[in-house]
Design an enzyme around this catalytic site. Sequence first.
Site, PDB file in Angstrom:
ATOM      1  N   MET A  29      81.548   3.387  29.372  1.00 35.48           N
ATOM      2  CA  MET A  29      82.578   2.544  28.778  1.00 35.48           C
ATOM      3  C   MET A  29      83.851   3.362  28.650  1.00 35.48           C
ATOM      4  SD  MET A  29      82.472   0.209  25.291  1.00 35.48           S
ATOM      5  CE  MET A  29      81.233  -0.934  25.920  1.00 35.48           C
ATOM      6  N   ASP A  30      84.948   2.840  29.195  1.00 34.12           N
ATOM      7  CA  ASP A  30      86.207   3.576  29.161  1.00 34.12           C
ATOM      8  C   ASP A  30      86.871   3.442  27.795  1.00 34.12           C
ATOM      9  OD1 ASP A  30      87.751   1.129  29.097  1.00 34.12           O
ATOM     10  OD2 ASP A  30      87.383   0.940  31.245  1.00 34.12           O
ATOM     11  N   LYS A  31      87.960   4.175  27.612  1.00 35.56           N
ATOM     12  CA  LYS A  31      88.595   4.236  26.296  1.00 35.56           C
ATOM     13  C   LYS A  31      89.267   2.929  25.884  1.00 35.56           C
ATOM     14  CE  LYS A  31      92.996   6.142  28.004  1.00 35.56           C
ATOM     15  NZ  LYS A  31      93.963   7.261  27.888  1.00 35.56           N
ATOM     16  N   SER A  32      89.609   2.079  26.851  1.00 33.71           N
ATOM     17  CA  SER A  32      90.305   0.837  26.517  1.00 33.71           C
ATOM     18  C   SER A  32      89.347  -0.323  26.249  1.00 33.71           C
ATOM     19  CB  SER A  32      91.268   0.453  27.642  1.00 33.71           C
ATOM     20  OG  SER A  32      90.582   0.310  28.871  1.00 33.71           O
ATOM     21  N   THR A  33      88.093  -0.202  26.660  1.00 26.96           N
ATOM     22  CA  THR A  33      87.098  -1.241  26.400  1.00 26.96           C
ATOM     23  C   THR A  33      86.456  -1.001  25.037  1.00 26.96           C
ATOM     24  OG1 THR A  33      86.608  -1.429  28.765  1.00 26.96           O
ATOM     25  CG2 THR A  33      84.996  -2.343  27.252  1.00 26.96           C
TER      26      THR A  33
END
Length: 302
Positions: free
Chosen positions: A169-173
């Site tokens: 999971m990326d930082k924006s999700t």
Amino acid sequence: MNKQGGNSGNRNNKKSSFSKKGSFDKGKPNEKSASGSNFKKTFKKDDKPFKKWNDKPASSSKPAVLKSDDIRLNKYVANSGVCSRRDADLYIQSGNVTVNGEVVTEMGYKVKPGDKVVFDGVLLNPEKKVYVLLNKPKGFSTADDENVSSAYDLVRNASTSILRPVGRMDKSTVGLLLFTNDNEMIQKFTNAAQHSSKLYQVSLDKNLKYEDLEKIQTGVYINEHKVWVEEISYVENQPKSEVGIKLKTSNVKVVRAIFEKLGYNVIKLDRVMYAGLTKWGIARGQWRFLTEQEVINLKNLK
């Protein structure tokens, strides 16, 4: 969550709406949009989410752990973290594993509580399995990047064991992210053949056209592969830029790619349901242990 707004941007005011209760109300058989699609589900923000799944945890005071009954030797070795179960089979056949001082090459041999298992001269001590569900906030990532805060830091105090995220999971999700030291479960839910459902609320930079919503429902091609969506609808009582989408892929990048393919930018992506688990009672940035029943449910998913 209480934004008001929305428009009648779809045909004949037949809108599709997304429900946190997790089901589509099909309505009467003859109630269809001008294009023949049924979208009758409602997403009511003032309701408790996903009542359909009876998602309130029975208890989260203690982590769910595996019972210490007899266990197959290959699983015992794999649970210790030294290798996968498949590799453990090879090591056992090669005579690299002893139980109580005796070399064991028998496939299916079961280790009893109190047995001493040695792998390549090292005494193994399999950890109890721990399962932690995090409601990840923005700004934290599962990537090994020193420039981005690690999501693991948010659950580090949950166990003395090293926990790993199930998927990326990326930082924006934002939204649900499962951590565990159960290698088998990690492998299961990151396998492309695994088909558990994930539910996302997507915030777009502009209203989603109804014809584009229908295109997504029938399948969009991403890198020459057709991505199938289980359900998609507008979020009730919100602008048409707020969309709920349910699909089986474990890659959140695919969700973004679906909308970008049709000319929309994803402003916010929130995973609100993962393999039957929901955010009920977990504030953003907080976590809880899974109950024993929830662990059983995950293990039984195909």
